[in-house]
Scaffold this motif. Structure first.
Motif, PDB file in Angstrom:
ATOM      1  N   SER A   1     119.662  56.844  58.785  1.00  0.00           N
ATOM      2  CA  SER A   1     121.105  56.777  58.529  1.00  0.00           C
ATOM      3  C   SER A   1     121.831  55.892  59.539  1.00  0.00           C
ATOM      4  O   SER A   1     123.055  55.951  59.632  1.00  0.00           O
ATOM      5  CB  SER A   1     121.704  58.188  58.517  1.00  0.00           C
ATOM      6  N   MET A   2     121.061  55.067  60.300  1.00  0.00           N
ATOM      7  CA  MET A   2     121.714  54.148  61.240  1.00  0.00           C
ATOM      8  C   MET A   2     120.909  52.846  61.339  1.00  0.00           C
ATOM      9  O   MET A   2     119.746  52.822  60.958  1.00  0.00           O
ATOM     10  CB  MET A   2     121.871  54.798  62.619  1.00  0.00           C
ATOM     11  N   PRO A   3     121.530  51.773  61.835  1.00  0.00           N
ATOM     12  CA  PRO A   3     120.805  50.497  61.951  1.00  0.00           C
ATOM     13  C   PRO A   3     119.704  50.567  63.006  1.00  0.00           C
ATOM     14  O   PRO A   3     119.782  51.372  63.946  1.00  0.00           O
ATOM     15  CB  PRO A   3     121.886  49.503  62.391  1.00  0.00           C
ATOM     16  N   HIS A   4     118.683  49.728  62.842  1.00  0.00           N
ATOM     17  CA  HIS A   4     117.587  49.608  63.811  1.00  0.00           C
ATOM     18  C   HIS A   4     117.163  48.147  63.882  1.00  0.00           C
ATOM     19  O   HIS A   4     117.465  47.371  62.976  1.00  0.00           O
ATOM     20  CB  HIS A   4     116.370  50.436  63.387  1.00  0.00           C
ATOM     21  N   THR A   5     116.421  47.801  64.933  1.00  0.00           N
ATOM     22  CA  THR A   5     115.759  46.498  64.938  1.00  0.00           C
ATOM     23  C   THR A   5     114.254  46.727  64.861  1.00  0.00           C
ATOM     24  O   THR A   5     113.751  47.801  65.215  1.00  0.00           O
ATOM     25  CB  THR A   5     116.066  45.654  66.198  1.00  0.00           C
ATOM     26  N   VAL A   6     113.559  45.711  64.379  1.00  0.00           N
ATOM     27  CA  VAL A   6     112.099  45.667  64.422  1.00  0.00           C
ATOM     28  C   VAL A   6     111.783  44.431  65.250  1.00  0.00           C
ATOM     29  O   VAL A   6     111.883  43.302  64.769  1.00  0.00           O
ATOM     30  CB  VAL A   6     111.484  45.566  63.015  1.00  0.00           C
ATOM     31  N   THR A   7     111.482  44.658  66.534  1.00  0.00           N
ATOM     32  CA  THR A   7     111.382  43.556  67.495  1.00  0.00           C
ATOM     33  C   THR A   7     109.991  43.507  68.104  1.00  0.00           C
ATOM     34  O   THR A   7     109.575  44.429  68.823  1.00  0.00           O
ATOM     35  CB  THR A   7     112.436  43.735  68.609  1.00  0.00           C
ATOM     36  N   SER A   8     109.275  42.427  67.826  1.00  0.00           N
ATOM     37  CA  SER A   8     107.923  42.239  68.349  1.00  0.00           C
ATOM     38  C   SER A   8     107.953  42.072  69.862  1.00  0.00           C
ATOM     39  O   SER A   8     108.804  41.354  70.399  1.00  0.00           O
ATOM     40  CB  SER A   8     107.313  40.992  67.699  1.00  0.00           C
ATOM     41  N   ASN A   9     107.020  42.704  70.570  1.00  0.00           N
ATOM     42  CA  ASN A   9     106.898  42.502  72.018  1.00  0.00           C
ATOM     43  C   ASN A   9     106.262  41.151  72.338  1.00  0.00           C
ATOM     44  O   ASN A   9     106.252  40.728  73.487  1.00  0.00           O
ATOM     45  CB  ASN A   9     106.087  43.631  72.653  1.00  0.00           C
ATOM     46  N   ASP A  10     105.717  40.483  71.303  1.00  0.00           N
ATOM     47  CA  ASP A  10     105.086  39.172  71.502  1.00  0.00           C
ATOM     48  C   ASP A  10     105.972  38.037  70.986  1.00  0.00           C
ATOM     49  O   ASP A  10     105.528  36.897  70.894  1.00  0.00           O
ATOM     50  CB  ASP A  10     103.742  39.125  70.765  1.00  0.00           C
TER      51      ASP A  10
END
Ligand SMILES: [Cu+2]
Length: 109
Positions: free
Chosen positions: A60-69
């Protein structure tokens, strides 16, 4: 007689090509990862090289999908999705930059 043969060939080729495109659609599985407000679900996924992973923000809230590489960095509003194809074997860790401790890993075999 010749005309009849031509029609049969057309029917056969039509069937042949429609079968091919069906095969293309089935190729490469898609593994889905959902989200709660604080976690990726499941946080650890093992896939074969060439597989696609789809993150779905069903929280129910925004997220990021952020690669560590540095491979990807996506901002997902509620109900948005992000697809990524992992072609090389390895361990790919990622985080949500908005929520400390919200992280996951894709193991590509
Ligand atoms: Cu988050």
């Amino acid at each position: 007689m010749k005309l009849k043969f031509a029609w049969l060939m057309l029917l056969f080729l039509g069937f042949f090509f429609s079968s091919c495109s069906d095969d293309d659609n089935d190729e490469g599985a898609i593994f889905e990862i959902g989200m709660s407000n604080t976690a990726f679900i499941p946080a650890e996924v093992t896939v074969s090289a060439g597989a696609a992973v789809r993150w779905i923000n069903n929280s129910s809230m925004p997220h990021t999908v952020t690669s560590n590489d540095g491979l990807f960095d996506e901002f997902l509003e509620v109900d948005e999705v992000f697809n990524y194809i992992f072609s090389e074997p390895g361990n790919y860790s990622y985080v949500c930059t908005l929520h400390p401790g919200m992280d996951g890993i894709i193991i590509v075999e």
